[in-house]
Write an enzyme that holds these catalytic residues in place. Structure first.
Site, mmCIF file in Angstrom:
data_model
loop_
_atom_site.group_PDB
_atom_site.id
_atom_site.type_symbol
_atom_site.label_atom_id
_atom_site.label_comp_id
_atom_site.label_asym_id
_atom_site.label_seq_id
_atom_site.Cartn_x
_atom_site.Cartn_y
_atom_site.Cartn_z
ATOM 1 N N ILE A 30 0.803 -1.126 -0.103
ATOM 2 C CA ILE A 30 0.124 0.001 -0.153
ATOM 3 C C ILE A 30 0.765 1.293 -0.064
ATOM 4 O O ILE A 30 0.486 2.356 -0.403
ATOM 5 C CB ILE A 30 -0.963 -0.151 1.002
ATOM 6 C CG1 ILE A 30 -2.361 0.726 0.873
ATOM 7 C CG2 ILE A 30 -0.217 0.348 2.353
ATOM 8 C CD1 ILE A 30 -3.309 0.295 2.039
ATOM 9 N N GLY A 92 12.119 -4.116 12.562
ATOM 10 C CA GLY A 92 11.403 -3.144 11.745
ATOM 11 C C GLY A 92 10.103 -3.566 11.404
ATOM 12 O O GLY A 92 9.309 -3.094 10.498
ATOM 13 N N GLN A 93 9.670 -4.727 11.771
ATOM 14 C CA GLN A 93 8.457 -5.352 11.462
ATOM 15 C C GLN A 93 7.261 -4.578 11.815
ATOM 16 O O GLN A 93 6.988 -4.226 12.965
ATOM 17 C CB GLN A 93 8.295 -6.868 11.808
ATOM 18 C CG GLN A 93 7.168 -7.675 11.464
ATOM 19 C CD GLN A 93 7.108 -9.125 11.501
ATOM 20 O OE1 GLN A 93 8.147 -9.548 12.157
ATOM 21 N NE2 GLN A 93 6.177 -9.684 11.250
ATOM 22 N N HIS A 99 5.867 -12.264 5.725
ATOM 23 C CA HIS A 99 5.634 -11.717 4.260
ATOM 24 C C HIS A 99 7.255 -11.233 3.888
ATOM 25 O O HIS A 99 7.866 -10.863 4.942
ATOM 26 C CB HIS A 99 4.799 -10.232 4.204
ATOM 27 C CG HIS A 99 5.232 -9.457 5.291
ATOM 28 N ND1 HIS A 99 4.720 -9.442 6.345
ATOM 29 C CD2 HIS A 99 5.737 -8.330 4.871
ATOM 30 C CE1 HIS A 99 5.231 -8.121 7.116
ATOM 31 N NE2 HIS A 99 5.952 -7.526 6.101
ATOM 32 N N HIS A 101 9.001 -8.758 1.167
ATOM 33 C CA HIS A 101 8.909 -7.649 0.202
ATOM 34 C C HIS A 101 9.618 -7.985 -0.940
ATOM 35 O O HIS A 101 10.824 -8.379 -1.046
ATOM 36 C CB HIS A 101 9.423 -6.600 0.837
ATOM 37 C CG HIS A 101 8.962 -6.107 2.084
ATOM 38 N ND1 HIS A 101 8.335 -4.800 1.882
ATOM 39 C CD2 HIS A 101 8.944 -6.555 3.276
ATOM 40 C CE1 HIS A 101 7.559 -4.486 3.239
ATOM 41 N NE2 HIS A 101 8.192 -5.319 4.157
HETATM 42 P P1 AMP Z 1 6.909 -4.853 7.490
HETATM 43 O O1 AMP Z 1 6.060 -5.350 8.523
HETATM 44 O O2 AMP Z 1 7.958 -3.769 8.173
HETATM 45 O O3 AMP Z 1 7.645 -5.784 6.674
HETATM 46 O O4 AMP Z 1 5.913 -3.917 6.614
HETATM 47 C C1 AMP Z 1 4.778 -4.159 6.393
HETATM 48 C C2 AMP Z 1 4.154 -3.566 5.023
HETATM 49 O O5 AMP Z 1 3.066 -3.672 4.831
HETATM 50 C C3 AMP Z 1 4.669 -2.011 4.858
HETATM 51 O O6 AMP Z 1 5.521 -1.819 3.759
HETATM 52 C C4 AMP Z 1 3.178 -1.561 4.733
HETATM 53 O O7 AMP Z 1 3.089 -0.446 3.766
HETATM 54 C C5 AMP Z 1 2.450 -2.692 4.077
HETATM 55 N N1 AMP Z 1 1.015 -2.775 4.484
HETATM 56 C C6 AMP Z 1 0.232 -2.403 5.307
HETATM 57 N N2 AMP Z 1 -0.952 -2.465 5.326
HETATM 58 C C7 AMP Z 1 -1.252 -2.836 4.114
HETATM 59 C C8 AMP Z 1 -2.427 -3.215 3.375
HETATM 60 N N3 AMP Z 1 -3.553 -3.036 3.794
HETATM 61 N N4 AMP Z 1 -2.224 -3.539 2.156
HETATM 62 C C9 AMP Z 1 -1.153 -3.452 1.457
HETATM 63 N N5 AMP Z 1 0.150 -3.361 2.116
HETATM 64 C C10 AMP Z 1 -0.034 -3.067 3.386
#
Ligand code: AMP
Length: 107
Positions: A30, A92-93, A99, A101
């Site tokens: 997002i 930094g999660q 997931h 990236h």
């Molecule tokens: P991280 O947990 O640090 O790996 O990052 C979580 C990622 O999820 C971030 O890059 C957010 O931009 C992304 N994110 C959070 N909510 C959503 C959503 N509803 N749809 C798509 N991506 C999301």
């Protein structure tokens, strides 16, 4: 369950899906930090990568996760890309559902 990715998996929240199979989905982040920024997410709710056990089962799940990341990158036409996993608060999660990236530029 208030996990945002579980809600996406259940269809309760929208997402721009690019890939789905029996065990995984991938959708656009997002808040993209690259021209192509997709998240590869297992359907099974596991909070963080380090929760996978150091066992054959853990190895299989980790292997499948990175296999899908490669597959999604290929489907998106990325010849080079960056895979990133944030593990835990100090890693930094932000979203506590495993997931990967996948970040890159087409071509
Ligand atoms: P991280 O947990 O640090 O790996 O990052 C979580 C990622 O999820 C971030 O890059 C957010 O931009 C992304 N994110 C959070 N909510 C959503 C959503 N509803 N749809 C798509 N991506 C999301």
């Amino acid at each position: 369950m208030d996990c945002v990715f579980c809600r996406i998996l259940k269809g309760e929240l929208p997402a721009r899906f690019v890939y789905e199979d029996e065990g995984f989905v991938a959708f656009h982040d997002i808040r993209p930090k690259a021209p192509v920024h997709v998240l590869v997410v297992p359907r099974e709710h596991v909070e963080k990568l380090s929760d996978y056990p150091d066992s054959e089962e853990g190895e299989r799940k980790l292997g499948a996760l990175f296999n899908r990341a490669n597959r999604v990158a290929r489907l998106l036409g990325l010849s080079g890309y960056k895979l990133q996993v944030h593990v835990g608060e100090k890693g930094g999660q932000e979203v506590y559902h495993v997931h990967v990236h996948v970040m890159g530029s087409p071509g």
